[in-house]
Design a protein around this motif. Structure first.
Motif, PDB file in Angstrom:
ATOM      1  N   LEU A  85      57.676 157.603  -1.788  1.00 49.13           N
ATOM      2  CA  LEU A  85      56.803 158.314  -2.711  1.00 49.13           C
ATOM      3  C   LEU A  85      56.068 159.451  -2.015  1.00 49.13           C
ATOM      4  N   ASP A  86      55.723 160.469  -2.794  1.00 49.28           N
ATOM      5  CA  ASP A  86      54.917 161.567  -2.251  1.00 49.28           C
ATOM      6  C   ASP A  86      53.430 161.238  -2.395  1.00 49.28           C
ATOM      7  N   ALA A  87      52.593 162.210  -2.111  1.00 41.64           N
ATOM      8  CA  ALA A  87      51.146 161.981  -2.128  1.00 41.64           C
ATOM      9  C   ALA A  87      50.622 161.637  -3.516  1.00 41.64           C
ATOM     10  N   HIS A  88      51.396 161.972  -4.555  1.00 44.15           N
ATOM     11  CA  HIS A  88      50.988 161.694  -5.924  1.00 44.15           C
ATOM     12  C   HIS A  88      51.616 160.404  -6.458  1.00 44.15           C
ATOM     13  N   GLY A  89      52.323 159.681  -5.600  1.00 40.58           N
ATOM     14  CA  GLY A  89      52.947 158.443  -6.030  1.00 40.58           C
ATOM     15  C   GLY A  89      54.256 158.626  -6.771  1.00 40.58           C
ATOM     16  N   GLU A  90      54.860 159.803  -6.664  1.00 43.85           N
ATOM     17  CA  GLU A  90      56.128 160.075  -7.345  1.00 43.85           C
ATOM     18  C   GLU A  90      57.296 159.957  -6.356  1.00 43.85           C
ATOM     19  N   PRO A 144      65.466 165.543   6.538  1.00 44.63           N
ATOM     20  CA  PRO A 144      64.144 165.973   7.020  1.00 44.63           C
ATOM     21  C   PRO A 144      63.306 166.679   5.958  1.00 44.63           C
ATOM     22  N   ASP A 145      63.933 167.425   5.063  1.00 39.27           N
ATOM     23  CA  ASP A 145      63.163 168.108   4.020  1.00 39.27           C
ATOM     24  C   ASP A 145      62.544 167.099   3.059  1.00 39.27           C
ATOM     25  N   VAL A 146      63.294 166.060   2.752  1.00 34.07           N
ATOM     26  CA  VAL A 146      62.765 164.996   1.903  1.00 34.07           C
ATOM     27  C   VAL A 146      61.660 164.247   2.645  1.00 34.07           C
ATOM     28  N   TRP A 147      61.920 163.922   3.901  1.00 37.28           N
ATOM     29  CA  TRP A 147      60.977 163.140   4.692  1.00 37.28           C
ATOM     30  C   TRP A 147      59.622 163.843   4.825  1.00 37.28           C
ATOM     31  N   ALA A 148      59.626 165.153   4.845  1.00 32.26           N
ATOM     32  CA  ALA A 148      58.378 165.901   4.986  1.00 32.26           C
ATOM     33  C   ALA A 148      57.427 165.646   3.817  1.00 32.26           C
ATOM     34  N   ARG A 149      57.965 165.193   2.682  1.00 34.21           N
ATOM     35  CA  ARG A 149      57.141 164.940   1.499  1.00 34.21           C
ATOM     36  C   ARG A 149      56.723 163.477   1.369  1.00 34.21           C
ATOM     37  N   VAL A 150      57.267 162.623   2.219  1.00 35.27           N
ATOM     38  CA  VAL A 150      57.036 161.186   2.073  1.00 35.27           C
ATOM     39  C   VAL A 150      55.643 160.801   2.573  1.00 35.27           C
ATOM     40  N   ARG A 151      54.934 160.035   1.753  1.00 35.12           N
ATOM     41  CA  ARG A 151      53.621 159.521   2.158  1.00 35.12           C
ATOM     42  C   ARG A 151      53.529 157.995   2.030  1.00 35.12           C
ATOM     43  N   HIS A 152      54.362 157.398   1.172  1.00 36.00           N
ATOM     44  CA  HIS A 152      54.266 155.963   0.929  1.00 36.00           C
ATOM     45  C   HIS A 152      55.658 155.360   0.768  1.00 36.00           C
ATOM     46  N   LEU A 202      52.245 154.301   6.175  1.00 35.15           N
ATOM     47  CA  LEU A 202      53.340 154.430   5.218  1.00 35.15           C
ATOM     48  C   LEU A 202      53.475 153.188   4.347  1.00 35.15           C
ATOM     49  N   PHE A 203      53.051 152.035   4.854  1.00 26.84           N
ATOM     50  CA  PHE A 203      53.322 150.748   4.231  1.00 26.84           C
ATOM     51  C   PHE A 203      52.139 150.297   3.370  1.00 26.84           C
TER      52      PHE A 203
END
Length: 520
Positions: A85-90, A144-152, A202-203
């Motif tokens: 998920l990103d910072a907005h939970g999406e 890596p482009d996807v991973w840069a947006r991952v927060r959760h 992350l967890f």
């Protein structure tokens, strides 16, 4: 009233229950999965949410109940996947589900840092591409482009609970299926996260399965057509919840088999069960303070579904019941075997390179022989798992059957003859996971205790093994094991195979065929 959702691989099996757990009605809303070469297995989390919304509304309409009578909602879900998920939970990409085996290189990297035996005793599971933390590492290393947006990170059930309540958390049963959870301390493993190069932030937080995660948000209540006062109980992974739905909440309740898309054998225990050959695994139970030693194969019911689709004129409407009926009784496959490794394999082989194969196919074999070989192949694979449990000290002298495959008299008769123990079908089979979730929800809301599960699903049929057929299957099981051993090097050398891991490329040493009287 209570509503339970079970997010499986093929759809959401939702059910409506009285507050004591008794089933009122159920509905299944299907959704797709993407399987592709190279070990790819993915789903869109939006499909899970759409199914939960649709199923909830259909349950209320079908039962003609007042939505204000719904006091709680609880979720069961497929385990070992990865929702990022990103910072907005999406979600930042499709969910990587349990069947995905792309992360061979990441598995080897973890094993290099941790050691296979140490990791198994720390986690209750061996390191393998089917687990969550290896999948997270794969995304980091390949996207890596996807991973840069991952927060959760979360798993399927957690994603739905987050959409329902706004709270991002997991429970101990699902945490124990990530390969990032220290089963001894009950926390995320700092040692594993360091080896994986992942941040603890992350967890999600870890809660008991019976914890009330919160009430419905205004948006969720509006979507579901329920009051915002509905309390959402955390729930758990589909495996441990299926145990509760089978009436197995303590060691004295025995063992069960779930004949779903993946198939597994499990039982309740007061401590993790560690197999010296690491053929089996142990999850935390949804019943606090207990565990569920488990042996899960990748494609149990999925193998039967595949052969039915392959042999039916219309693959979208396979006549599974007719095919299994043709394969019933004393039909002899005449030395035809099927290796049920369509999605690689977990228990007992732990070989992501393994593939399905018919061995011994002759011109005289018919579709009934092919179907029978598939049914027996799943049974033989699970027999090796039963032997592993017994060699580790477990007593398995009777097995209750749940899951869609448990509706087949033909298959349950085959399982009894192959395993040499009585197989019992229960009242509730396809809804066993959601029944377990409902009981867990009732416990979380203070309406019941887990012992109530024993009375909610009764035994309706028993299939006793035939001693003569069991003796024949014991010999055939040996040939089945040999077939995999002969083909394993070929599987590993296939150009499209995943990189080899530490999983053994030969079967576990043969043990004598189990009998109905074997035990501790």
């Amino acid at each position: 009233m209570l509503i339970a959702h079970d997010l499986g691989t093929t759809g959401d099996k939702a059910s409506l229950h009285h507050d004591d757990g008794r089933l009122v009605t159920s509905v299944t809303v299907p959704y797709p999965a993407r399987f592709a070469a190279g070990g790819i297995a993915e789903q869109d989390p939006a499909h899970w949410w759409d199914a939960v919304v649709s199923a909830t509304r259909e349950l209320i309409d079908r039962a003609a109940v007042d939505p204000t009578t719904v006091a709680g909602l609880v979720v069961s879900g497929q385990m070992m996947g990865t929702v990022l998920l990103d910072a907005h939970g999406e979600p930042v990409r499709p969910a990587i589900i349990w069947a995905d085996t792309r992360s061979g290189a990441e598995t080897r990297a973890l094993e290099k840092h941790l050691g296979a035996d140490h990791a198994y005793r720390l986690l209750g599971h061996r390191l393998n591409p089917t687990y969550s933390v290896e999948k997270i590492m794969w995304v980091r290393d390949h996207e890596p482009d996807v991973w840069a947006r991952v927060r959760h990170f979360c798993v399927a059930k957690d994603f739905i609970v987050h959409r329902l309540t706004g709270r991002l958390a997991t429970d101990r049963s699902d945490a124990s299926g990530t390969n990032a959870y220290d089963q001894l301390s009950g926390t995320w493993s700092a040692e594993v996260l360091a080896a994986a190069g992942l941040e603890a932030a992350l967890f999600p937080e870890i809660l008991d399965s019976t914890t009330v995660a919160g009430t419905l948000t205004a948006d969720a209540a509006d979507a579901l057509g329920l009051p915002a006062s509905v309390r959402v109980v955390m729930g758990g992974g589909d495996g441990p919840l299926a145990a509760v739905g089978s009436g197995i909440v303590a060691p004295e309740d025995g063992a069960y088999v779930c004949l779903g898309t993946s198939s597994w054998i499990s039982f309740a225990s007061l401590a993790p069960l560690h197999d010296p050959q690491m053929r089996t695994m142990t999850f935390d139970n949804v019943v606090p303070g207990s565990f569920v030693p488990t042996a899960t194969m990748q494609a149990g019911g999925a193998s039967v579904q595949w052969i039915a689709e392959a042999l039916s004129p219309d693959p979208t409407h396979p006549d599974t019941a007719r095919l299994t009926a043709e394969a019933a009784g004393d039909l002899d496959t005449e030395d035809l075997y099927f290796l049920p490794y369509l999605l690689g394999e977990r228990s007992p082989l732990w070989d992501p390179d393994a593939r399905g194969a018919f061995v011994g196919l002759g011109r005289h074999h018919t579709r009934a022989h092919l179907t029978r070989a598939v049914l027996e192949g799943v049974a033989y694979n699970l027999l090796t798992c039963i032997q592993a449990f017994r060699e580790s000290g477990a007593t398995i002298d009777r097995i209750d059957a749940v899951g869609g495959g448990a509706q087949s008299d033909a298959w349950l008769g085959i399982l009894a003859d192959v395993w040499g123990v009585p197989i019992r079908r229960r009242t509730i089979v396809e809804e066993a996971n959601s029944l377990g979730a409902a009981v867990t929800g009732a416990v979380g809301l203070g309406l019941a205790d887990f012992s109530a599960a024993r009375a909610l699903s009764e035994v309706t049929a028993e299939f006793a093994p035939d001693a003569g057929r069991h003796a024949v299957h014991a010999q055939r099981h040996s040939r089945f094991v040999d077939a995999y051993a002969a083909l394993a090097p070929w599987f590993a050398a296939a150009p499209t195979s995943s990189a080899p891991t530490s999983a053994p490329k030969s079967p576990a040493p043969k043990s004598p065929a189990p009998t109905a009287t074997e035990g501790r």
